[in-house]
Design a protein around this motif. Sequence first.
Motif, mmCIF file in Angstrom:
data_model
loop_
_atom_site.group_PDB
_atom_site.id
_atom_site.type_symbol
_atom_site.label_atom_id
_atom_site.label_comp_id
_atom_site.label_asym_id
_atom_site.label_seq_id
_atom_site.Cartn_x
_atom_site.Cartn_y
_atom_site.Cartn_z
ATOM 1 N N ILE A 59 0.844 -1.195 0.000
ATOM 2 C CA ILE A 59 0.000 0.000 0.000
ATOM 3 C C ILE A 59 0.876 1.241 0.000
ATOM 4 C CG2 ILE A 59 -1.667 1.332 1.359
ATOM 5 C CD1 ILE A 59 -2.967 -1.058 0.139
ATOM 6 N N LYS A 60 1.892 1.264 0.856
ATOM 7 C CA LYS A 60 2.753 2.438 0.949
ATOM 8 C C LYS A 60 3.561 2.639 -0.319
ATOM 9 C CE LYS A 60 4.567 1.408 5.040
ATOM 10 N NZ LYS A 60 5.337 1.490 6.262
ATOM 11 N N LYS A 61 3.968 1.562 -0.959
ATOM 12 C CA LYS A 61 4.817 1.673 -2.155
ATOM 13 C C LYS A 61 4.041 2.177 -3.366
ATOM 14 C CE LYS A 61 7.862 -1.066 -5.069
ATOM 15 N NZ LYS A 61 8.428 -2.404 -5.327
ATOM 16 N N TYR A 62 2.834 1.629 -3.574
ATOM 17 C CA TYR A 62 2.113 1.911 -4.819
ATOM 18 C C TYR A 62 1.057 3.007 -4.688
ATOM 19 C CZ TYR A 62 4.358 -2.304 -6.470
ATOM 20 O OH TYR A 62 5.290 -3.232 -6.839
ATOM 21 N N TRP A 63 0.418 3.113 -3.520
ATOM 22 C CA TRP A 63 -0.717 4.029 -3.420
ATOM 23 C C TRP A 63 -0.520 5.185 -2.492
ATOM 24 C CZ3 TRP A 63 -2.443 -1.353 -3.547
ATOM 25 C CH2 TRP A 63 -2.877 -1.709 -4.824
ATOM 26 N N LEU A 64 0.373 5.042 -1.522
ATOM 27 C CA LEU A 64 0.630 6.149 -0.601
ATOM 28 C C LEU A 64 2.126 6.453 -0.576
ATOM 29 C CD1 LEU A 64 -1.624 5.004 2.373
ATOM 30 C CD2 LEU A 64 -2.136 6.808 0.742
ATOM 31 N N PRO A 65 2.715 6.831 -1.716
ATOM 32 C CA PRO A 65 4.163 7.010 -1.758
ATOM 33 C C PRO A 65 4.666 8.148 -0.862
ATOM 34 C CG PRO A 65 3.181 7.844 -3.759
ATOM 35 C CD PRO A 65 2.095 7.166 -2.985
ATOM 36 N N ASN A 66 3.812 9.126 -0.599
ATOM 37 C CA ASN A 66 4.234 10.251 0.230
ATOM 38 C C ASN A 66 3.777 10.117 1.674
ATOM 39 O OD1 ASN A 66 5.243 11.507 -2.126
ATOM 40 N ND2 ASN A 66 3.183 12.168 -2.626
ATOM 41 N N GLY A 67 3.161 8.982 1.996
ATOM 42 C CA GLY A 67 2.591 8.790 3.327
ATOM 43 C C GLY A 67 3.616 8.465 4.388
#
Length: 66
Positions: free
Chosen positions: A58-66
């Motif tokens: 999720i962090k890699k593909y959809w929330l890169p700035n999270g």
Amino acid sequence: MPKLKTKSGAKKRFKITGSGEVVSAQAGKRHGMIKRTTKQIRNLRGTRVLFKTDGDNIKKYWLPNG
């Protein structure tokens, strides 16, 4: 290279905790509540922490700035 944009659908569904874990709502409470037991509905309240590998994706593909 253009900037990576956060997917707006993921913004609404996931949240990153202070320790870097990904939190999401419980699955299975959108519809069909009449066939679920009261215990099931009660246990599906609130949020849950995703497994580490799912959270990493999720962090890699959809929330890169999270």
